[in-house]
Motif scaffolding. Structure first.
Motif, PDB file in Angstrom:
ATOM      1  N   LYS A   6       3.720   9.841  -9.849  1.00 42.27           N
ATOM      2  CA  LYS A   6       3.014  10.053 -11.113  1.00 42.27           C
ATOM      3  C   LYS A   6       2.293  11.407 -11.110  1.00 42.27           C
ATOM      4  O   LYS A   6       2.372  12.170 -12.083  1.00 42.27           O
ATOM      5  N   LEU A   7       1.613  11.734 -10.027  1.00 38.64           N
ATOM      6  CA  LEU A   7       0.916  13.016  -9.924  1.00 38.64           C
ATOM      7  C   LEU A   7       1.880  14.195  -9.994  1.00 38.64           C
ATOM      8  O   LEU A   7       1.588  15.219 -10.612  1.00 38.64           O
ATOM      9  N   LYS A   8       3.042  14.059  -9.371  1.00 38.47           N
ATOM     10  CA  LYS A   8       4.040  15.132  -9.403  1.00 38.47           C
ATOM     11  C   LYS A   8       4.559  15.335 -10.821  1.00 38.47           C
ATOM     12  O   LYS A   8       4.699  16.471 -11.283  1.00 38.47           O
ATOM     13  N   ILE A   9       4.837  14.246 -11.524  1.00 35.69           N
ATOM     14  CA  ILE A   9       5.312  14.352 -12.914  1.00 35.69           C
ATOM     15  C   ILE A   9       4.259  15.035 -13.783  1.00 35.69           C
ATOM     16  O   ILE A   9       4.566  15.939 -14.568  1.00 35.69           O
ATOM     17  N   ALA A  12       0.837  -1.209   0.000  1.00 30.60           N
ATOM     18  CA  ALA A  12       0.000   0.000   0.000  1.00 30.60           C
ATOM     19  C   ALA A  12       0.869   1.255   0.000  1.00 30.60           C
ATOM     20  O   ALA A  12       0.569   2.233  -0.698  1.00 30.60           O
ATOM     21  N   ASP A  13       1.963   1.245   0.749  1.00 30.29           N
ATOM     22  CA  ASP A  13       2.880   2.386   0.775  1.00 30.29           C
ATOM     23  C   ASP A  13       3.569   2.562  -0.581  1.00 30.29           C
ATOM     24  O   ASP A  13       3.760   3.684  -1.049  1.00 30.29           O
ATOM     25  N   GLN A  14       3.950   1.457  -1.197  1.00 27.77           N
ATOM     26  CA  GLN A  14       4.603   1.509  -2.514  1.00 27.77           C
ATOM     27  C   GLN A  14       3.630   2.060  -3.563  1.00 27.77           C
ATOM     28  O   GLN A  14       4.002   2.890  -4.406  1.00 27.77           O
ATOM     29  N   VAL A  15       2.396   1.598  -3.535  1.00 21.15           N
ATOM     30  CA  VAL A  15       1.372   2.086  -4.476  1.00 21.15           C
ATOM     31  C   VAL A  15       1.159   3.587  -4.272  1.00 21.15           C
ATOM     32  O   VAL A  15       1.089   4.358  -5.233  1.00 21.15           O
ATOM     33  N   GLN A  16       1.052   3.991  -3.012  1.00 19.06           N
ATOM     34  CA  GLN A  16       0.859   5.409  -2.702  1.00 19.06           C
ATOM     35  C   GLN A  16       2.057   6.239  -3.187  1.00 19.06           C
ATOM     36  O   GLN A  16       1.886   7.313  -3.752  1.00 19.06           O
ATOM     37  N   ALA A  17       3.276   5.743  -2.992  1.00 20.57           N
ATOM     38  CA  ALA A  17       4.478   6.456  -3.427  1.00 20.57           C
ATOM     39  C   ALA A  17       4.503   6.589  -4.953  1.00 20.57           C
ATOM     40  O   ALA A  17       4.832   7.656  -5.496  1.00 20.57           O
TER      41      ALA A  17
END
Length: 124
Positions: free
Chosen positions: A14-17, A4-9
């Motif tokens: 992706k959102l930042k890019i 879950a942490d990896q997915v969130q990261a």
């Protein structure tokens, strides 16, 4: 690190890019708008400085001539173009044998100059 942490990261990366890309495109569009506005001002100045800016001088009987109108963007006083002779601005200034004619203050000379400047650019 949990799944879950990896997915969130990954989602945050992706959102930042995507956000960085959107911001860079907006900056490019603002720069483009500024440059195009600068060129539009220069086109207007070119048209305004041209002695060949088309004008309208009244040819019908009436009060003494004191002004000439824009041929490309005249004011509301130009109702019927058949009552006016189209000529270059340099000729319109001296169109009256009695007075030196001036630009009509109600005509939109800035727009007329831009139209004329664009016409000059297309002709070259």
């Amino acid at each position: 690190m949990s799944i879950a942490d990896q997915v969130q990261a990954l989602r945050l990366r992706k959102l930042k890019i995507l956000d960085d890309h959107r911001k860079s495109r907006q900056q490019l569009e603002r720069t483009l708008d500024v440059e195009l506005a600068k060129i539009d001002r220069e086109i207007t100045q070119l048209g305004d400085a041209s002695a060949k800016l088309p004008c309208l001088v009244r040819i019908t009987p009436g009060p003494e001539l004191t002004i000439y109108h824009s041929a490309d963007y005249p004011c509301g006083r130009v109702h019927n173009r058949r009552n006016f002779k189209r000529m270059r601005e340099v000729d319109a200034m001296d169109a009256s044998p009695y007075a030196y004619l001036e630009r009509c203050s109600a005509c939109d000379w800035r727009r007329a100059a831009k139209i004329h400047g664009e016409r000059l650019i297309k002709a070259s």
